[in-house]
Scaffold this motif. Structure first.
Motif, PDB file in Angstrom:
ATOM      1  N   LYS A  39       0.868  -1.184   0.000  1.00  0.00           N
ATOM      2  CA  LYS A  39       0.000   0.000   0.000  1.00  0.00           C
ATOM      3  C   LYS A  39       0.902   1.231   0.000  1.00  0.00           C
ATOM      4  O   LYS A  39       1.816   1.330   0.817  1.00  0.00           O
ATOM      5  CB  LYS A  39      -0.887  -0.003   1.246  1.00  0.00           C
ATOM      6  N   ILE A  40       0.632   2.161  -0.925  1.00  0.00           N
ATOM      7  CA  ILE A  40       1.442   3.367  -1.043  1.00  0.00           C
ATOM      8  C   ILE A  40       0.536   4.590  -0.999  1.00  0.00           C
ATOM      9  O   ILE A  40      -0.471   4.652  -1.703  1.00  0.00           O
ATOM     10  CB  ILE A  40       2.238   3.408  -2.371  1.00  0.00           C
ATOM     11  N   LEU A  41       0.882   5.559  -0.155  1.00  0.00           N
ATOM     12  CA  LEU A  41       0.175   6.833  -0.107  1.00  0.00           C
ATOM     13  C   LEU A  41       1.018   7.883  -0.824  1.00  0.00           C
ATOM     14  O   LEU A  41       2.215   7.988  -0.567  1.00  0.00           O
ATOM     15  CB  LEU A  41      -0.054   7.266   1.343  1.00  0.00           C
ATOM     16  N   THR A  42       0.396   8.648  -1.713  1.00  0.00           N
ATOM     17  CA  THR A  42       1.111   9.678  -2.466  1.00  0.00           C
ATOM     18  C   THR A  42       0.316  10.977  -2.481  1.00  0.00           C
ATOM     19  O   THR A  42      -0.915  10.973  -2.349  1.00  0.00           O
ATOM     20  CB  THR A  42       1.345   9.253  -3.932  1.00  0.00           C
ATOM     21  N   THR A  43       1.039  12.087  -2.670  1.00  0.00           N
ATOM     22  CA  THR A  43       0.407  13.390  -2.883  1.00  0.00           C
ATOM     23  C   THR A  43       0.874  14.019  -4.185  1.00  0.00           C
ATOM     24  O   THR A  43       0.366  15.069  -4.585  1.00  0.00           O
ATOM     25  CB  THR A  43       0.711  14.359  -1.715  1.00  0.00           C
ATOM     26  N   ASP A  44       1.831  13.401  -4.843  1.00  0.00           N
ATOM     27  CA  ASP A  44       2.352  13.906  -6.115  1.00  0.00           C
ATOM     28  C   ASP A  44       1.246  13.838  -7.173  1.00  0.00           C
ATOM     29  O   ASP A  44       0.631  12.797  -7.366  1.00  0.00           O
ATOM     30  CB  ASP A  44       3.557  13.062  -6.540  1.00  0.00           C
ATOM     31  N   LYS A  45       0.982  14.963  -7.835  1.00  0.00           N
ATOM     32  CA  LYS A  45      -0.107  15.024  -8.812  1.00  0.00           C
ATOM     33  C   LYS A  45       0.079  14.052  -9.982  1.00  0.00           C
ATOM     34  O   LYS A  45      -0.889  13.627 -10.596  1.00  0.00           O
ATOM     35  CB  LYS A  45      -0.262  16.444  -9.344  1.00  0.00           C
ATOM     36  N   SER A  46       1.314  13.702 -10.305  1.00  0.00           N
ATOM     37  CA  SER A  46       1.563  12.791 -11.431  1.00  0.00           C
ATOM     38  C   SER A  46       1.643  11.321 -10.997  1.00  0.00           C
ATOM     39  O   SER A  46       1.918  10.447 -11.814  1.00  0.00           O
ATOM     40  CB  SER A  46       2.841  13.192 -12.167  1.00  0.00           C
ATOM     41  N   ALA A  47       1.371  11.036  -9.727  1.00  0.00           N
ATOM     42  CA  ALA A  47       1.540   9.680  -9.200  1.00  0.00           C
ATOM     43  C   ALA A  47       0.657   8.650  -9.898  1.00  0.00           C
ATOM     44  O   ALA A  47       1.105   7.531 -10.150  1.00  0.00           O
ATOM     45  CB  ALA A  47       1.297   9.653  -7.693  1.00  0.00           C
ATOM     46  N   LEU A  48      -0.584   9.008 -10.228  1.00  0.00           N
ATOM     47  CA  LEU A  48      -1.471   8.035 -10.885  1.00  0.00           C
ATOM     48  C   LEU A  48      -0.836   7.499 -12.162  1.00  0.00           C
ATOM     49  O   LEU A  48      -0.697   6.289 -12.332  1.00  0.00           O
ATOM     50  CB  LEU A  48      -2.828   8.675 -11.204  1.00  0.00           C
ATOM     51  N   SER A  49      -0.436   8.385 -13.038  1.00  0.00           N
ATOM     52  CA  SER A  49       0.158   7.940 -14.305  1.00  0.00           C
ATOM     53  C   SER A  49       1.557   7.363 -14.100  1.00  0.00           C
ATOM     54  O   SER A  49       1.942   6.411 -14.776  1.00  0.00           O
ATOM     55  CB  SER A  49       0.185   9.081 -15.327  1.00  0.00           C
ATOM     56  N   ASP A  50       2.315   7.923 -13.157  1.00  0.00           N
ATOM     57  CA  ASP A  50       3.663   7.404 -12.882  1.00  0.00           C
ATOM     58  C   ASP A  50       3.596   5.942 -12.429  1.00  0.00           C
ATOM     59  O   ASP A  50       4.379   5.108 -12.879  1.00  0.00           O
ATOM     60  CB  ASP A  50       4.365   8.237 -11.803  1.00  0.00           C
ATOM     61  N   PHE A  51       2.664   5.640 -11.522  1.00  0.00           N
ATOM     62  CA  PHE A  51       2.569   4.273 -11.015  1.00  0.00           C
ATOM     63  C   PHE A  51       2.049   3.311 -12.076  1.00  0.00           C
ATOM     64  O   PHE A  51       2.436   2.153 -12.110  1.00  0.00           O
ATOM     65  CB  PHE A  51       1.725   4.216  -9.735  1.00  0.00           C
ATOM     66  N   GLN A  52       1.174   3.790 -12.948  1.00  0.00           N
ATOM     67  CA  GLN A  52       0.701   2.940 -14.045  1.00  0.00           C
ATOM     68  C   GLN A  52       1.863   2.578 -14.973  1.00  0.00           C
ATOM     69  O   GLN A  52       2.018   1.416 -15.370  1.00  0.00           O
ATOM     70  CB  GLN A  52      -0.427   3.641 -14.804  1.00  0.00           C
ATOM     71  N   ALA A  53       2.699   3.553 -15.299  1.00  0.00           N
ATOM     72  CA  ALA A  53       3.870   3.296 -16.143  1.00  0.00           C
ATOM     73  C   ALA A  53       4.856   2.377 -15.423  1.00  0.00           C
ATOM     74  O   ALA A  53       5.421   1.454 -16.026  1.00  0.00           O
ATOM     75  CB  ALA A  53       4.539   4.610 -16.526  1.00  0.00           C
ATOM     76  N   PHE A  54       5.058   2.602 -14.129  1.00  0.00           N
ATOM     77  CA  PHE A  54       5.964   1.781 -13.323  1.00  0.00           C
ATOM     78  C   PHE A  54       5.508   0.322 -13.332  1.00  0.00           C
ATOM     79  O   PHE A  54       6.304  -0.592 -13.540  1.00  0.00           O
ATOM     80  CB  PHE A  54       6.001   2.331 -11.888  1.00  0.00           C
TER      81      PHE A  54
END
Length: 81
Positions: A39-54
Motif C-alpha cells: 500500500k502506497i500513499l502519495t500526494t504527487d499530482k503525477s503519481a497516478l500515471s507514474d505508477f501505471q507506467a511503473f
C-alpha cells in the motif's frame, strides 16, 4: 470508497515528488514476497500515471488507485509479480 485489498506493508510518500515515490516503492517491493500487496500513499499530482507506467515496466499489478479522505492524497495498491 472501495474495499481495500489485503496488504502486508504500507509506505507513505506524502510530500515527495517524482521520482522519490517510485524509488521508495521499488525498494519496498524488494522486501515483500511475490503475490503480496504493498500500500502506497502519495500526494504527487503525477503519481497516478507514474505508477501505471511503473507497473507496466516492472510487471507488477496495480490492484487499486483512488483518492483518500485526505485532500490531494491517493492510495495505490500494487501486487508484486
Amino acid at each position: 470508497m472501495s474495499q481495500y485489498p489485503d496488504f502486508v506493508a504500507t509506505i507513505d510518500t506524502s510530500g515527495l515528488t517524482c521520482p522519490l515515490p517510485l524509488l521508495r516503492t521499488k525498494k519496498a517491493l524488494q522486501t515483500i514476497e511475490s503475490g503480496q500487496v504493498l500500500k502506497i500513499l502519495t500526494t504527487d499530482k503525477s503519481a497516478l500515471s507514474d505508477f501505471q507506467a511503473f507497473a507496466k515496466q516492472t510487471g507488477n499489478t496495480i490492484l487499486l488507485q483512488e483518492p483518500t479522505e485526505v485532500e490531494g492524497t491517493v492510495v495505490h495498491f500494487i501486487q508484486k509479480r
